[in-house]
Design a protein around this motif. Sequence first.
Motif, PDB file in Angstrom:
ATOM      1  N   VAL A 287      28.702  23.571  84.455  1.00  0.00           N
ATOM      2  CA  VAL A 287      27.616  24.482  84.832  1.00  0.00           C
ATOM      3  C   VAL A 287      27.712  24.729  86.332  1.00  0.00           C
ATOM      4  N   ASN A 288      27.958  25.989  86.703  1.00  0.00           N
ATOM      5  CA  ASN A 288      28.121  26.353  88.111  1.00  0.00           C
ATOM      6  C   ASN A 288      29.119  25.447  88.819  1.00  0.00           C
ATOM      7  N   GLY A 289      30.203  25.154  88.116  1.00  0.00           N
ATOM      8  CA  GLY A 289      31.286  24.363  88.679  1.00  0.00           C
ATOM      9  C   GLY A 289      31.096  22.870  88.590  1.00  0.00           C
ATOM     10  N   GLU A 290      29.932  22.400  88.109  1.00  0.00           N
ATOM     11  CA  GLU A 290      29.645  20.965  88.040  1.00  0.00           C
ATOM     12  C   GLU A 290      29.865  20.446  86.625  1.00  0.00           C
ATOM     13  N   PRO A 291      30.750  19.457  86.435  1.00  0.00           N
ATOM     14  CA  PRO A 291      30.901  18.847  85.113  1.00  0.00           C
ATOM     15  C   PRO A 291      29.577  18.226  84.664  1.00  0.00           C
ATOM     16  N   THR A 292      29.037  18.715  83.562  1.00  0.00           N
ATOM     17  CA  THR A 292      27.733  18.281  83.067  1.00  0.00           C
ATOM     18  C   THR A 292      27.869  17.505  81.762  1.00  0.00           C
ATOM     19  N   ILE A 293      28.852  17.866  80.953  1.00  0.00           N
ATOM     20  CA  ILE A 293      29.284  17.059  79.814  1.00  0.00           C
ATOM     21  C   ILE A 293      30.752  16.750  80.021  1.00  0.00           C
ATOM     22  N   THR A 294      31.123  15.474  79.984  1.00  0.00           N
ATOM     23  CA  THR A 294      32.530  15.086  80.010  1.00  0.00           C
ATOM     24  C   THR A 294      32.756  14.069  78.909  1.00  0.00           C
ATOM     25  N   GLU A 295      33.820  14.282  78.150  1.00  0.00           N
ATOM     26  CA  GLU A 295      34.134  13.424  77.007  1.00  0.00           C
ATOM     27  C   GLU A 295      32.917  13.278  76.090  1.00  0.00           C
ATOM     28  N   GLY A 296      32.172  14.372  75.947  1.00  0.00           N
ATOM     29  CA  GLY A 296      31.020  14.390  75.050  1.00  0.00           C
ATOM     30  C   GLY A 296      29.775  13.711  75.566  1.00  0.00           C
ATOM     31  N   ARG A 297      29.750  13.309  76.846  1.00  0.00           N
ATOM     32  CA  ARG A 297      28.592  12.602  77.406  1.00  0.00           C
ATOM     33  C   ARG A 297      28.012  13.377  78.584  1.00  0.00           C
TER      34      ARG A 297
ATOM     35  N   THR B 170      26.642  13.879  82.143  1.00  0.00           N
ATOM     36  CA  THR B 170      26.938  13.188  83.405  1.00  0.00           C
ATOM     37  C   THR B 170      25.699  12.951  84.253  1.00  0.00           C
ATOM     38  N   GLY B 171      24.586  13.590  83.883  1.00  0.00           N
ATOM     39  CA  GLY B 171      23.390  13.541  84.717  1.00  0.00           C
ATOM     40  C   GLY B 171      23.310  14.680  85.709  1.00  0.00           C
ATOM     41  N   ALA B 172      24.348  15.530  85.763  1.00  0.00           N
ATOM     42  CA  ALA B 172      24.341  16.654  86.699  1.00  0.00           C
ATOM     43  C   ALA B 172      23.222  17.631  86.351  1.00  0.00           C
ATOM     44  N   ARG B 173      22.609  18.180  87.383  1.00  0.00           N
ATOM     45  CA  ARG B 173      21.531  19.160  87.199  1.00  0.00           C
ATOM     46  C   ARG B 173      21.784  20.321  88.157  1.00  0.00           C
ATOM     47  N   ALA B 174      22.822  21.070  87.821  1.00  0.00           N
ATOM     48  CA  ALA B 174      23.296  22.148  88.681  1.00  0.00           C
ATOM     49  C   ALA B 174      22.845  23.519  88.219  1.00  0.00           C
ATOM     50  N   GLY B 175      21.904  23.567  87.285  1.00  0.00           N
ATOM     51  CA  GLY B 175      21.439  24.853  86.792  1.00  0.00           C
ATOM     52  C   GLY B 175      20.731  25.660  87.863  1.00  0.00           C
ATOM     53  N   GLN B 176      20.755  26.963  87.700  1.00  0.00           N
ATOM     54  CA  GLN B 176      20.094  27.880  88.627  1.00  0.00           C
ATOM     55  C   GLN B 176      19.060  28.708  87.875  1.00  0.00           C
TER      56      GLN B 176
ATOM     57  N   LEU C 298      10.657  21.663  81.692  1.00  0.00           N
ATOM     58  CA  LEU C 298       9.840  21.017  82.713  1.00  0.00           C
ATOM     59  C   LEU C 298       9.632  19.549  82.381  1.00  0.00           C
ATOM     60  N   SER C 299       9.642  19.215  81.090  1.00  0.00           N
ATOM     61  CA  SER C 299       9.467  17.835  80.654  1.00  0.00           C
ATOM     62  C   SER C 299      10.795  17.082  80.647  1.00  0.00           C
ATOM     63  N   ALA C 300      11.857  17.735  80.217  1.00  0.00           N
ATOM     64  CA  ALA C 300      13.173  17.102  80.067  1.00  0.00           C
ATOM     65  C   ALA C 300      14.237  18.029  80.641  1.00  0.00           C
ATOM     66  N   PRO C 301      14.351  18.109  81.959  1.00  0.00           N
ATOM     67  CA  PRO C 301      15.209  19.121  82.589  1.00  0.00           C
ATOM     68  C   PRO C 301      16.695  18.967  82.306  1.00  0.00           C
ATOM     69  N   GLN C 302      17.139  17.807  81.814  1.00  0.00           N
ATOM     70  CA  GLN C 302      18.555  17.693  81.466  1.00  0.00           C
ATOM     71  C   GLN C 302      18.894  18.503  80.228  1.00  0.00           C
TER      72      GLN C 302
END
Length: 573
Positions: free
Chosen positions: A542-552, A554-560, A109-113
């Motif tokens: 995560v759920n088809g969304e690249p969330t880490i690419t090349e070790g970084r 991406t800012g994606a927040r596709a969790g369910q 809840l504090s750091a959702p990434q």
Amino acid sequence: MEGAAEVRGGGARAGGPARRRPPQRLPLPGAAAGAAWGRLVIDLLISGGTVVDGTGADGVRADVLVAGGTVVAVGPPGPAEAARTIDATGKVVCPGFVDLHTHSDLTLLSAPQGRSAVHQGITTTVVGNCGLGVAPLAPGADVAGVRAAVSYLDLDPSIEWAWRTYGEYLDAVAAARPSLNVAGLVGHLPLHAGVVGFDDRLPTAAQLDAMTSLLSDALSAGAAGLSTGLMYAPLTFARRDELDALARVVADHDAVFAWHLRDYADDVLPAVREALEVAAATGVRTQLSHLTVVGRRNWGNAAKALELVDAARADGLDVAIDMYPYLAGNAPLSQRLPAWAQAGGESVMRSRLTDPEAVTRIREHWAGQPLGWDEITVNSAPGAPEVVGRRITELAAERGADADTVALELLARLGNAVSMVAGGRDAGDLRAVLSHPATVIGSDGQALDLDGPTGEGSPHPRAYGSYPRLLSDHVADGTLTLPEAIRKATSGAARRAGITDRGTITAGQAADIVVLDVGRLADRATFADPRRYPDGVDAVIVNGEPTITEGRHTGARAGQVLRARNNSKGQSS
């Protein structure tokens, strides 16, 4: 974003169903394969890697095709075209890790990434372990008291506890839009403390009915099971009738009951027997959390504990284990206190620690304990950064005091908020537990961020490196093969939580995927310098969304939020 989750008991749907395309299973013979690849319209192609699919099978070179958040095909390289391609040549492609045992209830809840989790390849986290949950909160519950009791979880004071029911808590997690999937257990502590309170007393019949009703409602709202933590007050006062009653509710919902045992030191075997006796009496699906043995004089008892588990499984009980790959644990320092010293809640406990008579009794309790103060390091102490990273014996020598006095002063000043890293474990015991067929993996960590409140202190390195450590160190030393280690960290863990639509790379499963450069894979977090991301985790989907690419990230927040559909047997879903 909330989405679909297939969970034991029928398959949960949290929010609207995810848009998934019908799976196409490959390989196909001869020219038909090429034609099938060509017809697919896909979002993501992971090409050229060795797919270790999470079932325990050896890896095979294959491409993985993803559309609509789902794996639609796995097979030999073909002419398919994709909106995005990840070249995994020379790398291992495996399912995202399902972390069965975490304490990220509030940190997400504090750091959702959830960077410390996602960077190591975790795509699904199960919160609410060790009894230290945050919901449900009974009408009239002492919410401030519950929050103080679970302050080990509570790294960000700005998080407002706006929920009462378990469903409302899951709604709050969904609204935070985490980067990874979240399933949850009901914590025994808010149930017991909210209804019975913090004193050493047995629940009345009406109070037991209230607890079981709250638990049943929470399971119907999507909880995957119940956890207890019999070393944490007031759960230290819970007895067999209460445990049996709660276990029957869990069994009736076909959910899982996870146990932080009453003891992991001199009385570890009686503690294991207690959990197994409840399983035998109720038929509940049972998980023995972070099964370990503490104190040199107890080394070797892991094998005896595993024999008890084997006997229970041979008798037909559904019992399994989880463990993390480190020789030290992490818990509130107050766990070292005798149960009577913790009665009444945190404020009463802190006041008691200034009473000379009580202090004398606590010192007597600590005399001869199997774990010495030289094996305990303070790793979190809000408002006292000068003690973080220091052994209790170091602080004592610096102050010219004995170690008991230092520990008592810290507890009186900071209560449950001061936490420790505690050693006293044997590498042979750890290998025996990790390699046991009934063991799956859970980090016992938290999803943290380097920036903000969750990045403060000196966390246990398992928050950053559990899975890379497992797949590098404990494969290299022969404890596990790579396919079996991956199975324990993916499908094995998922099935214990009742999650059926993720944990393998097969057509129709959710596209939670990790790409590993095994040659570089390493846990870089240490006890001295824990806030370091691992090497070799090149991509996380995560759920088809690249969330880490090349070790970084991406800012994606596709969790369910994965809400179990585990309605009571005999009720319609």
